[in-house]
Design an enzyme around this catalytic site. Sequence first.
Site, PDB file in Angstrom:
ATOM      1  N   ILE A  16       0.849  -1.205   0.000  1.00 25.44           N
ATOM      2  CA  ILE A  16       0.000   0.000   0.000  1.00 25.44           C
ATOM      3  C   ILE A  16       0.883   1.253   0.000  1.00 25.44           C
ATOM      4  O   ILE A  16       0.585   2.247  -0.675  1.00 25.44           O
ATOM      5  CB  ILE A  16      -0.962  -0.006   1.211  1.00 25.44           C
ATOM      6  N   LEU A  37      12.756  -2.897   4.771  1.00 21.13           N
ATOM      7  CA  LEU A  37      12.724  -3.873   3.669  1.00 21.13           C
ATOM      8  C   LEU A  37      12.533  -5.312   4.150  1.00 21.13           C
ATOM      9  O   LEU A  37      12.900  -6.254   3.465  1.00 21.13           O
ATOM     10  CB  LEU A  37      13.991  -3.761   2.787  1.00 21.13           C
ATOM     11  N   SER A 128      -7.272  -1.019  10.545  1.00 22.48           N
ATOM     12  CA  SER A 128      -7.854  -2.146   9.820  1.00 22.48           C
ATOM     13  C   SER A 128      -9.290  -2.384  10.270  1.00 22.48           C
ATOM     14  O   SER A 128      -9.634  -2.157  11.442  1.00 22.48           O
ATOM     15  CB  SER A 128      -7.018  -3.395  10.132  1.00 22.48           C
ATOM     16  N   ALA A 129     -10.092  -2.905   9.347  1.00 21.16           N
ATOM     17  CA  ALA A 129     -11.478  -3.271   9.676  1.00 21.16           C
ATOM     18  C   ALA A 129     -11.529  -4.321  10.773  1.00 21.16           C
ATOM     19  O   ALA A 129     -12.564  -4.497  11.426  1.00 21.16           O
ATOM     20  CB  ALA A 129     -12.167  -3.801   8.420  1.00 21.16           C
ATOM     21  N   TYR A 153      -2.159  -9.575  15.819  1.00 20.34           N
ATOM     22  CA  TYR A 153      -2.147  -8.547  14.771  1.00 20.34           C
ATOM     23  C   TYR A 153      -3.302  -7.565  14.998  1.00 20.34           C
ATOM     24  O   TYR A 153      -3.098  -6.346  15.059  1.00 20.34           O
ATOM     25  CB  TYR A 153      -2.259  -9.167  13.371  1.00 20.34           C
ATOM     26  N   LYS A 157      -3.395  -3.371  16.277  1.00 16.04           N
ATOM     27  CA  LYS A 157      -4.044  -2.221  15.615  1.00 16.04           C
ATOM     28  C   LYS A 157      -4.976  -1.505  16.581  1.00 16.04           C
ATOM     29  O   LYS A 157      -5.043  -0.276  16.638  1.00 16.04           O
ATOM     30  CB  LYS A 157      -4.826  -2.689  14.376  1.00 16.04           C
ATOM     31  N   ARG A 235     -16.415 -10.254   1.654  1.00 18.43           N
ATOM     32  CA  ARG A 235     -15.536  -9.154   2.066  1.00 18.43           C
ATOM     33  C   ARG A 235     -15.753  -7.942   1.166  1.00 18.43           C
ATOM     34  O   ARG A 235     -16.288  -8.064   0.065  1.00 18.43           O
ATOM     35  CB  ARG A 235     -14.051  -9.569   1.935  1.00 18.43           C
ATOM     36  N   ASP A 298     -11.744 -16.505  10.773  1.00 21.58           N
ATOM     37  CA  ASP A 298     -12.449 -15.819   9.687  1.00 21.58           C
ATOM     38  C   ASP A 298     -13.894 -15.507  10.091  1.00 21.58           C
ATOM     39  O   ASP A 298     -14.579 -16.348  10.668  1.00 21.58           O
ATOM     40  CB  ASP A 298     -12.484 -16.699   8.424  1.00 21.58           C
TER      41      ASP A 298
HETATM   42  P1  NAD Z   1       3.465  -4.516   3.520  1.00 20.10           P
HETATM   43  O1  NAD Z   1       4.066  -5.589   4.352  1.00 20.10           O
HETATM   44  O2  NAD Z   1       3.537  -4.641   2.054  1.00 20.10           O
HETATM   45  O3  NAD Z   1       4.070  -3.104   3.946  1.00 20.10           O
HETATM   46  C1  NAD Z   1       4.581  -2.844   5.229  1.00 20.10           C
HETATM   47  C2  NAD Z   1       5.979  -2.263   5.049  1.00 20.10           C
HETATM   48  O4  NAD Z   1       6.528  -1.962   6.333  1.00 20.10           O
HETATM   49  C3  NAD Z   1       6.934  -3.230   4.341  1.00 20.10           C
HETATM   50  O5  NAD Z   1       7.553  -2.551   3.280  1.00 20.10           O
HETATM   51  C4  NAD Z   1       7.954  -3.609   5.419  1.00 20.10           C
HETATM   52  O6  NAD Z   1       9.222  -3.862   4.884  1.00 20.10           O
HETATM   53  C5  NAD Z   1       7.910  -2.373   6.310  1.00 20.10           C
HETATM   54  N1  NAD Z   1       8.274  -2.608   7.716  1.00 20.10           N
HETATM   55  C6  NAD Z   1       7.851  -3.595   8.521  1.00 20.10           C
HETATM   56  N2  NAD Z   1       8.390  -3.466   9.745  1.00 20.10           N
HETATM   57  C7  NAD Z   1       9.158  -2.341   9.707  1.00 20.10           C
HETATM   58  C8  NAD Z   1       9.969  -1.673  10.665  1.00 20.10           C
HETATM   59  N3  NAD Z   1      10.118  -2.137  11.907  1.00 20.10           N
HETATM   60  N4  NAD Z   1      10.610  -0.546  10.281  1.00 20.10           N
HETATM   61  C9  NAD Z   1      10.486  -0.065   9.026  1.00 20.10           C
HETATM   62  N5  NAD Z   1       9.753  -0.673   8.078  1.00 20.10           N
HETATM   63  C10 NAD Z   1       9.088  -1.790   8.415  1.00 20.10           C
HETATM   64  O7  NAD Z   1       1.941  -4.357   3.997  1.00 20.10           O
HETATM   65  P2  NAD Z   1       0.768  -3.490   3.356  1.00 20.10           P
HETATM   66  O8  NAD Z   1      -0.263  -4.430   2.888  1.00 20.10           O
HETATM   67  O9  NAD Z   1       1.294  -2.455   2.457  1.00 20.10           O
HETATM   68  O10 NAD Z   1       0.197  -2.821   4.682  1.00 20.10           O
HETATM   69  C11 NAD Z   1       0.585  -1.528   5.104  1.00 20.10           C
HETATM   70  C12 NAD Z   1      -0.091  -1.221   6.422  1.00 20.10           C
HETATM   71  O11 NAD Z   1      -1.502  -1.327   6.265  1.00 20.10           O
HETATM   72  C13 NAD Z   1       0.277  -2.174   7.556  1.00 20.10           C
HETATM   73  O12 NAD Z   1       0.377  -1.429   8.753  1.00 20.10           O
HETATM   74  C14 NAD Z   1      -0.907  -3.124   7.601  1.00 20.10           C
HETATM   75  O13 NAD Z   1      -1.077  -3.672   8.878  1.00 20.10           O
HETATM   76  C15 NAD Z   1      -2.037  -2.190   7.237  1.00 20.10           C
HETATM   77  N6  NAD Z   1      -3.199  -2.888   6.662  1.00 20.10           N
HETATM   78  C16 NAD Z   1      -3.029  -3.689   5.562  1.00 20.10           C
HETATM   79  C17 NAD Z   1      -4.128  -4.346   5.022  1.00 20.10           C
HETATM   80  C18 NAD Z   1      -3.974  -5.271   3.836  1.00 20.10           C
HETATM   81  O14 NAD Z   1      -4.891  -6.058   3.593  1.00 20.10           O
HETATM   82  N7  NAD Z   1      -2.894  -5.207   3.080  1.00 20.10           N
HETATM   83  C19 NAD Z   1      -5.386  -4.184   5.593  1.00 20.10           C
HETATM   84  C20 NAD Z   1      -5.521  -3.352   6.702  1.00 20.10           C
HETATM   85  C21 NAD Z   1      -4.420  -2.694   7.230  1.00 20.10           C
HETATM   86  C1  WQD Z   2     -10.479 -13.194   2.227  1.00 20.20           C
HETATM   87  C2  WQD Z   2     -11.378 -14.427   2.125  1.00 20.20           C
HETATM   88  C3  WQD Z   2     -10.616 -16.323   3.391  1.00 20.20           C
HETATM   89  C4  WQD Z   2      -7.027 -17.150   1.108  1.00 20.20           C
HETATM   90  C5  WQD Z   2      -7.036 -10.141   6.087  1.00 20.20           C
HETATM   91  C6  WQD Z   2      -6.747  -9.762   7.517  1.00 20.20           C
HETATM   92  C7  WQD Z   2      -7.279  -8.373   7.790  1.00 20.20           C
HETATM   93  C8  WQD Z   2      -6.727  -7.394   6.762  1.00 20.20           C
HETATM   94  C9  WQD Z   2      -6.929  -7.846   5.361  1.00 20.20           C
HETATM   95  C10 WQD Z   2      -4.731  -6.388   7.540  1.00 20.20           C
HETATM   96  C11 WQD Z   2     -11.565 -15.138   3.465  1.00 20.20           C
HETATM   97  C12 WQD Z   2     -10.623 -16.620   1.903  1.00 20.20           C
HETATM   98  C13 WQD Z   2      -8.195 -16.577   1.559  1.00 20.20           C
HETATM   99  C14 WQD Z   2      -7.075 -18.435   0.513  1.00 20.20           C
HETATM  100  C15 WQD Z   2      -9.448 -18.476   0.850  1.00 20.20           C
HETATM  101  N1  WQD Z   2      -5.306  -7.248   6.881  1.00 20.20           N
HETATM  102  N2  WQD Z   2      -9.383 -17.232   1.440  1.00 20.20           N
HETATM  103  N3  WQD Z   2      -8.291 -19.040   0.398  1.00 20.20           N
HETATM  104  O1  WQD Z   2      -9.018 -12.524   6.044  1.00 20.20           O
HETATM  105  O2  WQD Z   2     -10.627 -10.841   5.049  1.00 20.20           O
HETATM  106  O3  WQD Z   2      -8.432 -10.092   5.878  1.00 20.20           O
HETATM  107  O4  WQD Z   2      -6.428  -9.184   5.203  1.00 20.20           O
HETATM  108  O5  WQD Z   2      -5.217  -5.603   8.324  1.00 20.20           O
HETATM  109  O6  WQD Z   2      -6.924  -8.031   9.092  1.00 20.20           O
HETATM  110  O7  WQD Z   2      -7.391 -10.692   8.371  1.00 20.20           O
HETATM  111  O8  WQD Z   2      -8.532 -11.389   3.796  1.00 20.20           O
HETATM  112  O9  WQD Z   2      -7.644 -12.135   1.646  1.00 20.20           O
HETATM  113  O10 WQD Z   2      -6.961 -13.384   3.739  1.00 20.20           O
HETATM  114  O11 WQD Z   2      -9.278 -13.579   2.901  1.00 20.20           O
HETATM  115  O12 WQD Z   2     -10.505 -19.081   0.738  1.00 20.20           O
HETATM  116  O13 WQD Z   2      -6.043 -19.017   0.118  1.00 20.20           O
HETATM  117  O14 WQD Z   2     -10.741 -15.368   1.269  1.00 20.20           O
HETATM  118  O15 WQD Z   2     -11.051 -17.432   4.122  1.00 20.20           O
HETATM  119  O16 WQD Z   2     -12.864 -15.614   3.479  1.00 20.20           O
HETATM  120  P1  WQD Z   2      -9.234 -11.301   5.252  1.00 20.20           P
HETATM  121  P2  WQD Z   2      -7.990 -12.627   2.986  1.00 20.20           P
END
Ligand code: NAD
Ligand code: WQD
Length: 351
Positions: A16, A37, A128-129, A153, A157, A235, A298
């Site tokens: 992101i 990284l 996060s949701a 995790y 948050k 979702r 889940d």
């Molecule tokens: P990502 O792992 O791709 O990005 C996180 C980045 O943080 C990585 O580049 C990693 O190298 C860096 N990092 C980790 N620990 C670090 C540290 N101690 N110091 C400096 N850098 C560090 O994940 P993302 O999907 O881009 O998520 C970004 C943020 O959004 C996270 O905080 C995650 O929890 C939150 N988030 C993600 C999702 C999702 O589904 N991807 C959903 C909700 C919230």
């Molecule tokens: C979506 C749906 C799985 C993989 C997670 C974190 C949440 C947030 C976003 C950071 C679910 C199903 C998945 C697979 C499957 N992250 N699934 N086979 O669980 O909604 O959210 O990522 O904040 O905190 O929990 O996302 O993409 O893992 O799963 O059937 O190999 O797909 O069971 O129903 P989720 P997801």
Amino acid sequence: MKPTKKVFVTGGAGYIGSHTALSLLEAGYDVVVLDNLCNASQEALHRVEQLAGRALTFIEGDIRDRACLDKLFREHDIHAVIHFAGLKAVGESVSAPLAYYDTNVNGSITLCQAMLQAGVFRLVFSSSATVYGPEAPIPYIESMPRGATSNPYGASKSIVEQVLDDLVRSDERWSIAMLRYFNPIGAHSSGMIGEDPQGTPNNLMPYIAQVAVGRRSTLTVFGNDYATADGTCVRDYLHVMDLAEGHVSALDRLTLPGSHIYNLGTGQGLSVLQMIEAFERVSERQIPYQFASRREGDLAAFWADPSKAEKELGWQALRGLDEMIADTWRWQRQNPNGYRTEINTTSQGTS
Ligand code: NAD
Ligand code: WQD
């Protein structure tokens, strides 16, 4: 001429963060990325610079390293911080809770301490949701209380949200946006940057994409006995570029003191089977799948009420499902091994 505002992006080399760094550069901000990284490649940032046509500043470092943060704030005149850095694998957090609390909670506290010392009070935090917890009625609305969390995790948050709430109560100079993301998927439309999970993907969309490109043979669908229309989980999937643009909108809101929570989602729920069908249609590839038992933790179904972000930030998810999937597929096809793939322009656009 007005000086360009500089935004400090923690975790900006990640999924992101890299897309948001691009949106910030395109919106005219200067960008300083700090990333250790541990889950990203610097190649993502080279490609962001190529796409934006201008450079950003990259510092390899850790958010828990106070000296590194202090130096960064001394050397750069930072307008605001967008804080993505963290660990995000739910399952791994159960087996390594200390690492998760250390990076996500301790890292966020260290960042806020450094901001306080530097006199920087504008912060956008990646929440996060998951903080709504299992009992919340759908759609999720920001005014609902945070719920119980079933893994470190999610708890990390929730704790950071609480810390930030307490911080703004203690000192009215703080202005903090906590963005609760739903399920980001997709990639930049160029196919040059996207999601590049290390090892086996935990999330649905990168797993499907790796099956489509031939890196994995079969998708496992976790559970087909949920109380949803087709029995699989529902979702709220949103395009990562919409999410990135939500951060730029949130920055404009940081003129108001206090903490402000926003859901970033589309407001629409889609099932796992609907996602597979849509991917097969858009990519014209078959996605072999098999059903297995439910994945622990889940929830059956949830999606956002995104109306607060629309009203107060003027932000709305604009890109539809087919665009999310077409962009995921373009990224995966052009980069079958993620950032470890050489860009081969002759293979671009082929399927
Ligand atoms: P990502 O792992 O791709 O990005 C996180 C980045 O943080 C990585 O580049 C990693 O190298 C860096 N990092 C980790 N620990 C670090 C540290 N101690 N110091 C400096 N850098 C560090 O994940 P993302 O999907 O881009 O998520 C970004 C943020 O959004 C996270 O905080 C995650 O929890 C939150 N988030 C993600 C999702 C999702 O589904 N991807 C959903 C909700 C919230
Ligand atoms: C979506 C749906 C799985 C993989 C997670 C974190 C949440 C947030 C976003 C950071 C679910 C199903 C998945 C697979 C499957 N992250 N699934 N086979 O669980 O909604 O959210 O990522 O904040 O905190 O929990 O996302 O993409 O893992 O799963 O059937 O190999 O797909 O069971 O129903 P989720 P997801």
